[in-house]
Scaffold this motif. Structure first.
Motif, PDB file in Angstrom:
ATOM      1  N   GLU A   1      70.630  67.851  50.430  1.00 54.04           N
ATOM      2  CA  GLU A   1      71.804  68.402  51.104  1.00 54.04           C
ATOM      3  C   GLU A   1      73.037  67.570  50.724  1.00 54.04           C
ATOM      4  O   GLU A   1      73.062  66.361  50.933  1.00 54.04           O
TER       5      GLU A   1
ATOM      6  N   SER B   1      81.585  64.928  46.913  1.00 56.43           N
ATOM      7  CA  SER B   1      80.365  64.946  47.717  1.00 56.43           C
ATOM      8  C   SER B   1      79.253  64.216  46.977  1.00 56.43           C
ATOM      9  O   SER B   1      79.321  64.022  45.755  1.00 56.43           O
TER      10      SER B   1
ATOM     11  N   GLN C   1      76.384  65.563  50.825  1.00 60.02           N
ATOM     12  CA  GLN C   1      77.094  64.867  51.892  1.00 60.02           C
ATOM     13  C   GLN C   1      78.566  64.767  51.502  1.00 60.02           C
ATOM     14  O   GLN C   1      78.908  64.098  50.534  1.00 60.02           O
TER      15      GLN C   1
END
Length: 232
Positions: free
Chosen positions: A132, A141, A134
């Motif tokens: 996922e 990210s 971040q």
């Protein structure tokens, strides 16, 4: 020293069986990445591609993935790692070992960064990797488990020590990290760190349309300054 994943040393080789709307959407999304993509629009074409070439991951819907897996087993060939497309996941996932380290499910909604993370995790055998993304700000990210850094959906090429510095600072934007902090996180000497931090700064400037994420605080250390124009 910070523990983080390392991206593979070469671009992943990915076979996409683009015979459904879901896999065609994934194919189109991954066209913008640096991966080596090979497409097959039928089950027969996919079988031929698997016989002729080695792939780090295969993206397919569940029936196709199951058929390709069974064909590989019946011919005593290695079963490639699969990334299963989402169209028919609701009631059929029990037919395929999705929890196995060599297979993953595409999560909804589609996210290019997460799919790149999943493919790298398959390639590196990181069965428990969290892919996922971040967010650091609205543009930058990270996927620390795979050692991946993105500007938008573009993968930013960084060396291991540079990734370690960025991931550490991203956990506390604005905090001043001393050179001792950085030496502990990376295992590098202070002299080596000067060069690595400078390269990290220049790379982030290049991939962020000119924003300087690294602020130097004289006599103290460095801090991460997020771009407020791209607040998450």
């Amino acid at each position: 020293m910070i523990s983080l994943g390392s991206p593979p040393s070469r671009a992943p080789r990915v076979l996409i069986v683009d015979n459904t709307a879901a896999t065609r959407s994934i194919r189109d999304a991954l066209q913008t990445t640096s991966m080596m993509l090979r497409c097959a629009d039928t089950h027969a074409a996919a079988l031929q591609a698997l016989r002729r070439f080695k792939h780090d991951a295969v993206i397919a819907d569940l029936p196709t993935a199951t058929a390709l897996r069974d064909a590989a087993v019946s011919h005593a060939r290695p079963v490639p790692p699969f990334l299963i497309a989402p169209e028919i996941l609701q009631h059929e996932t029990g037919a395929f070992p999705s929890s196995h380290s060599r297979h993953r499910l595409v999560k909804q909604p589609l996210d290019v960064r997460r799919m790149v993370g999943d493919i790298h995790a398959l390639m590196l055998g990181l069965d428990r990797a969290d892919t996922e993304p971040q967010p650091v700000d609205g543009r930058l990210s990270l996927i620390p488990d795979c050692g991946l850094v993105f500007s938008g959906t573009t993968l930013v090429p960084l060396l291991r020590a540079e990734r370690a510095v960025l991931i550490m600072m991203a956990a506390s934007p604005g905090r001043v990290f001393t050179w001792e902090d950085l030496k502990t996180a990376t295992g590098c000497t202070q002299a080596a760190l000067y060069g690595k931090v400078d390269r990290l700064r220049q790379t982030l400037i290049l991939f962020s349309s000119g924003h300087d994420y690294i602020a130097t605080i004289r006599g103290r250390g460095i801090a991460l300054e997020v771009d407020e124009m791209f607040s998450p």
